[in-house]
Each structure stands twice: as structure tokens, then as C-alpha cells.
Motif scaffolding. Sequence first.
Motif, PDB file in Angstrom:
ATOM      1  N   LYS A 165      -2.083  10.757 -30.873  1.00 21.50           N
ATOM      2  CA  LYS A 165      -2.761  10.312 -30.406  1.00 21.50           C
ATOM      3  C   LYS A 165      -3.343  10.212 -29.253  1.00 21.50           C
ATOM      4  O   LYS A 165      -4.032   9.105 -28.569  1.00 21.50           O
ATOM      5  N   ASP A 166      -2.861  11.119 -28.488  1.00 18.59           N
ATOM      6  CA  ASP A 166      -3.684  11.748 -27.369  1.00 18.59           C
ATOM      7  C   ASP A 166      -3.515  12.970 -27.024  1.00 18.59           C
ATOM      8  O   ASP A 166      -3.619  13.951 -28.499  1.00 18.59           O
ATOM      9  N   LEU A 167      -4.285  13.571 -26.301  1.00 17.71           N
ATOM     10  CA  LEU A 167      -4.550  15.117 -25.821  1.00 17.71           C
ATOM     11  C   LEU A 167      -3.043  15.428 -25.636  1.00 17.71           C
ATOM     12  O   LEU A 167      -3.037  16.823 -25.685  1.00 17.71           O
ATOM     13  N   LYS A 168      -2.250  14.950 -24.994  1.00 17.58           N
ATOM     14  CA  LYS A 168      -0.510  15.828 -24.850  1.00 17.58           C
ATOM     15  C   LYS A 168       0.206  15.715 -26.766  1.00 17.58           C
ATOM     16  O   LYS A 168       0.465  17.277 -26.665  1.00 17.58           O
ATOM     17  N   GLN A 169      -0.544  14.855 -27.392  1.00 14.94           N
ATOM     18  CA  GLN A 169       0.567  15.426 -28.519  1.00 14.94           C
ATOM     19  C   GLN A 169      -0.602  16.148 -29.575  1.00 14.94           C
ATOM     20  O   GLN A 169       0.263  17.284 -29.701  1.00 14.94           O
ATOM     21  N   LEU A 170      -2.084  16.374 -29.422  1.00 14.55           N
ATOM     22  CA  LEU A 170      -2.570  17.512 -29.950  1.00 14.55           C
ATOM     23  C   LEU A 170      -2.432  18.804 -29.553  1.00 14.55           C
ATOM     24  O   LEU A 170      -2.730  19.746 -30.139  1.00 14.55           O
ATOM     25  N   ARG A 171      -2.440  19.307 -27.750  1.00 14.80           N
ATOM     26  CA  ARG A 171      -1.425  19.943 -27.427  1.00 14.80           C
ATOM     27  C   ARG A 171      -0.498  21.030 -27.656  1.00 14.80           C
ATOM     28  O   ARG A 171      -0.482  21.981 -28.521  1.00 14.80           O
ATOM     29  N   GLU A 172       0.437  19.766 -28.180  1.00 14.19           N
ATOM     30  CA  GLU A 172       1.833  20.207 -28.569  1.00 14.19           C
ATOM     31  C   GLU A 172       1.563  20.552 -30.083  1.00 14.19           C
ATOM     32  O   GLU A 172       2.710  21.869 -30.094  1.00 14.19           O
ATOM     33  N   ARG A 173       1.098  19.971 -30.692  1.00 12.07           N
ATOM     34  CA  ARG A 173       0.691  20.103 -32.516  1.00 12.07           C
ATOM     35  C   ARG A 173      -0.244  21.030 -32.614  1.00 12.07           C
ATOM     36  O   ARG A 173       0.807  22.227 -33.394  1.00 12.07           O
ATOM     37  N   LEU A 174      -1.017  21.824 -31.482  1.00 16.70           N
ATOM     38  CA  LEU A 174      -1.647  23.017 -32.072  1.00 16.70           C
ATOM     39  C   LEU A 174      -0.778  24.214 -31.001  1.00 16.70           C
ATOM     40  O   LEU A 174      -0.154  24.762 -32.354  1.00 16.70           O
ATOM     41  N   LYS A 175       0.487  24.337 -30.276  1.00 14.04           N
ATOM     42  CA  LYS A 175       0.727  25.128 -30.344  1.00 14.04           C
ATOM     43  C   LYS A 175       2.363  25.283 -31.003  1.00 14.04           C
ATOM     44  O   LYS A 175       2.599  26.505 -31.220  1.00 14.04           O
ATOM     45  N   GLU A 176       2.484  24.631 -31.844  1.00 15.47           N
ATOM     46  CA  GLU A 176       3.123  24.483 -32.934  1.00 15.47           C
ATOM     47  C   GLU A 176       3.277  25.317 -33.652  1.00 15.47           C
ATOM     48  O   GLU A 176       4.122  25.689 -34.731  1.00 15.47           O
ATOM     49  N   GLN A 177       1.678  26.068 -34.379  1.00  9.63           N
ATOM     50  CA  GLN A 177       1.091  25.994 -35.179  1.00  9.63           C
ATOM     51  C   GLN A 177       1.752  27.475 -34.778  1.00  9.63           C
ATOM     52  O   GLN A 177       0.384  28.302 -34.146  1.00  9.63           O
ATOM     53  N   ASP A 178       1.682  28.232 -35.769  1.00 10.08           N
ATOM     54  CA  ASP A 178       1.709  29.731 -35.425  1.00 10.08           C
ATOM     55  C   ASP A 178       0.921  30.555 -36.204  1.00 10.08           C
ATOM     56  O   ASP A 178      -0.614  31.206 -35.699  1.00 10.08           O
ATOM     57  N   GLY A 179      -0.067  30.164 -37.535  1.00 11.21           N
ATOM     58  CA  GLY A 179      -1.211  29.958 -37.887  1.00 11.21           C
ATOM     59  C   GLY A 179      -2.352  29.657 -37.598  1.00 11.21           C
ATOM     60  O   GLY A 179      -2.920  28.998 -37.216  1.00 11.21           O
ATOM     61  N   ALA A 180      -3.361  29.202 -39.379  1.00  8.48           N
ATOM     62  CA  ALA A 180      -4.643  28.524 -39.654  1.00  8.48           C
ATOM     63  C   ALA A 180      -3.596  27.156 -39.071  1.00  8.48           C
ATOM     64  O   ALA A 180      -2.486  26.670 -39.359  1.00  8.48           O
ATOM     65  N   ALA A 181      -4.565  26.140 -38.249  1.00 10.91           N
ATOM     66  CA  ALA A 181      -4.700  24.585 -38.272  1.00 10.91           C
ATOM     67  C   ALA A 181      -5.605  23.472 -38.595  1.00 10.91           C
ATOM     68  O   ALA A 181      -7.024  24.563 -38.105  1.00 10.91           O
ATOM     69  N   ALA A 182      -5.801  22.540 -39.145  1.00 10.55           N
ATOM     70  CA  ALA A 182      -6.141  21.884 -39.576  1.00 10.55           C
ATOM     71  C   ALA A 182      -6.226  20.568 -39.439  1.00 10.55           C
ATOM     72  O   ALA A 182      -5.674  19.828 -38.936  1.00 10.55           O
ATOM     73  N   LEU A 183      -7.694  20.462 -38.188  1.00 14.79           N
ATOM     74  CA  LEU A 183      -8.005  19.320 -37.565  1.00 14.79           C
ATOM     75  C   LEU A 183      -8.229  17.946 -38.785  1.00 14.79           C
ATOM     76  O   LEU A 183      -9.117  18.319 -39.629  1.00 14.79           O
ATOM     77  N   LYS A 184      -7.379  17.027 -38.324  1.00 15.94           N
ATOM     78  CA  LYS A 184      -8.181  15.964 -39.428  1.00 15.94           C
ATOM     79  C   LYS A 184      -9.388  14.871 -38.958  1.00 15.94           C
ATOM     80  O   LYS A 184      -8.498  14.868 -37.213  1.00 15.94           O
TER      81      LYS A 184
END
Length: 449
Positions: free
Chosen positions: A417-436
Motif C-alpha cells: 500500500k505504500d513505499l515502506k511496504q514495497l521496500r520491505e517486500r523487495l528486501k524479502e526476495q532472494d531472487g526475482a520479484a514480480a511487480l503487480k
Amino acid sequence: MKTKLSLVSAAILSASLTLVPAVSQAALPQVFEGQTMPSLAPMLEQTTPAVVSVAVSGTHVSKQRVPDVFRYFFGPNAPREQVQEQPFRGLGSGVIIDADKGYIVTNNHVIDGADEIKIGLHDGREVEAKLIGTDSESDIALLQIEAKNLTAIKAADSDKLRVGDFAVAIGNPFGLGQTVTSGIVSALGRSGLGIEMLENFIQTDAAINSGNSGGALVNLRGELIGINTAIVAPGGGNVGIGFAIPANMVHALVQQIIEHGEVRRGVLGISGRDLDNQLAQGFGLDTQHGGFVNEVLADSAAEKAGIKAGDIIVSVNGRKIKSFQELRAKVATLGAGAKVELGIIRDGDEKTVEVTLGEASQTTAAAGEVHPQLSGAKLENADKGVEITELEQGSPAALSGLQKGDLIVGVNRSPIKDLKQLRERLKEQDGAAALKILRGRTQLYLVLR
């Protein structure tokens, strides 16, 4: 004469230098009337091994639209855009602050956009550095190397500096190699220069030139008092006005980067202005230094501490401040959750209040700080996610398929819902991440690797 402010990283491949014959060292007396001549050499022998050169390289990517006339000749399958890659190299300086862990501080603008960072040590070794974190608003970056027998520099309490204290600048101007210049502290708390978002500079007349960025400003004990950052350069060279980020500010920012991987800014929740002569007279004050509080935001850290509109903030943790900009820089640097003692003047009476700083709610960000493949985009919180509000042509973000106006609403299967959550979700990903992504009425996914 027009004055020009210049960051002093040496994004320089060559320089034209006029060499003047130096006086022979043998011609200088080493002993005068039985007394040894004063020298900075003993201090510098202990300090200079902690200052390193920083060589960076990378590629600027640009994308240009192919004119329709060329597409007409080459047919419907002709590319719509032409991608150009332009290699770049740059030179700057850095300071070892932790020998055991290999931490090196430099300026963000020295390493910004670099694909490769190499450190040149004082003993001739060259090692590759890893970027730990950056803060573009204060122009600080933290690097790390793996090497033995490093020398770290000890930091001084930069809040105790006085105008007139001697200062020595150590860096690598023009790619010549390590160079030492000396001068004094010319001014403190310089702000409003438009160099960085957060400004609380030490001003010095120690000669600083291109390539000194990220180098050390030290006192006569060889202790770090600042990181050299910028100069006033009407003609492109040193004129005796240089600026350094105070060591205390650097330390606070670096500790946040080490602990959190980013800088978490503190916030008071006030708006205000500098205390000038007119305001001081109106309030019957002798002092003309401080920050005048225009407004206190509801439910803010300042309101909870009892600060009121009309208060004049004159000190932070017992150290006097000169301006509202200096107050803003100190508060932001100390970080969210820090307990701060503020000295205020209210109705002519001085008092102190303790404030627990809130966390600045980040509403915009340079996307490269969130993920390297998003570099070149600007992100902003929106009602239902994070919007791409600006996008550079040919940037990694554009080449990833992002478009201006796209709304990021999720990472993989997790909504954000915001930048903080986007940053946190991307940090959790070790490999590829798919942005919706929501693009108008269309929903799609873009993969970041």
C-alpha cells in the motif's frame, strides 16, 4: 562575479595542470636555533593510511526514439527506439572508519550509478568494494572491503569545533594521488546552499579540489571532523571555500545504515524559520540564533513534548544551533526513536524539553534506493499503492518496462500500500520479484531480477 557551487568528486578522466617548480626540501631548515621545526608529519603518518582512493566505473544508458522517416525505409519491424550505452569512469576519496569490518565512508555522488567500485589503499593494494547503503539527501555512502592490516581513523566530536580551529584535508585531487592541504575552520552550521537536502556543513579554507569528495577533514590530532563534499568554484577550482559534512552527522547516518540498511529519519513535526533580527526584536530577545516554530502538527513528537507555536529552539542536546535548517538537519540525522533534549525560549524564559523523535513518513523516493533495476524512476505514495511519477528515458526502470503513471500494487502475491511496504517486500526476495502493476484499466506483472 557569479559564484558556482560544485560537488568535488573527480568524475574526471584527465586534467590540465600547470606545474610550478617546488622549493627543494634541502633548502628548508629542519632545525632553527636548536629547536625542531613544527611539523604535521608525525600526525599524518598515523592518519593518511586511513584515507583511500575510490575509483568507479559504470554505464549510462540512454534511449532515443527512431524518427518515423527511418522507420518508413526499414519497414514495420524497424525498432521504435535506439538504445545507447555510454561507459563512464570517476575518481574520488574515502575514509576507513572500521578496520576490522572494512567499513569505508565516502560521498553518495562519488559512487552514484557505479557498477564497479575499487578502493586504492595507502600501501598500494587495490580491492573491490561492496556498497552497503547510501543516503542521497545527506550525500553519504557506506562501502565495505575485505582486506587485512587496515588502519581506521578516530572520529572527533564535531559539535565541539570552533571557528579558527586548524583543519587538514586529505584526499586524491585530480587523480594525482594522496594529497594533504591545511587551513582552518572558517564557519560552522552552513546551510541554504542548495547542495544537499540536509545541510549542516563545516566550511574550511583548506584547499579542496575535484577528487577530494569523500576524503577526510581532520584536526591536528588526526581525528576525523568531517567528510569533504563540495566547494565554491567560480572558475572550476579551489578558491578557499570548501564544505564538509560534520563527523557526528556522518556517524549517526552510518549507524542507521549498518543497523537498518537505510536511514530512518527523525521528525519533530513542526514548521518554522530562522530566527532573524526582526523576530528577535519583536520577542525582546538578545540572541539572533535559533529556529522559530511557526506551527506544531497535531499528534506529532513536538506536540507530545509540549512544544508550542512561538517557541524558539536554540539548542539540541546542549549544543547551540544557528538556524532552523541546522535544527532540521540534526533532527533528521539523529533518527526515528531517538530521545533529544531541546533548549527553547518561551515568553523570554529558557527551558529544556525532552522529545522522542517520530519517524518521517516517506512519501516519495528515488526508485534506485528501493531496487537497482528501478533506477531512473521516482516513486510516490498513492491512494492504492505506489505510483511512478517520473521516469528517465533509457534508465533501468524504463528498460524494465515501467511507464510513467504505472501504479505498483503488489510484489509477487503480496499486496503493498505504500513505499515502506514495497521496500520491505523487495528486501524479502532472494531472487526475482514480480511487480503487480495497474496501468489504466490493465493489470500486468513486471519481473525484477
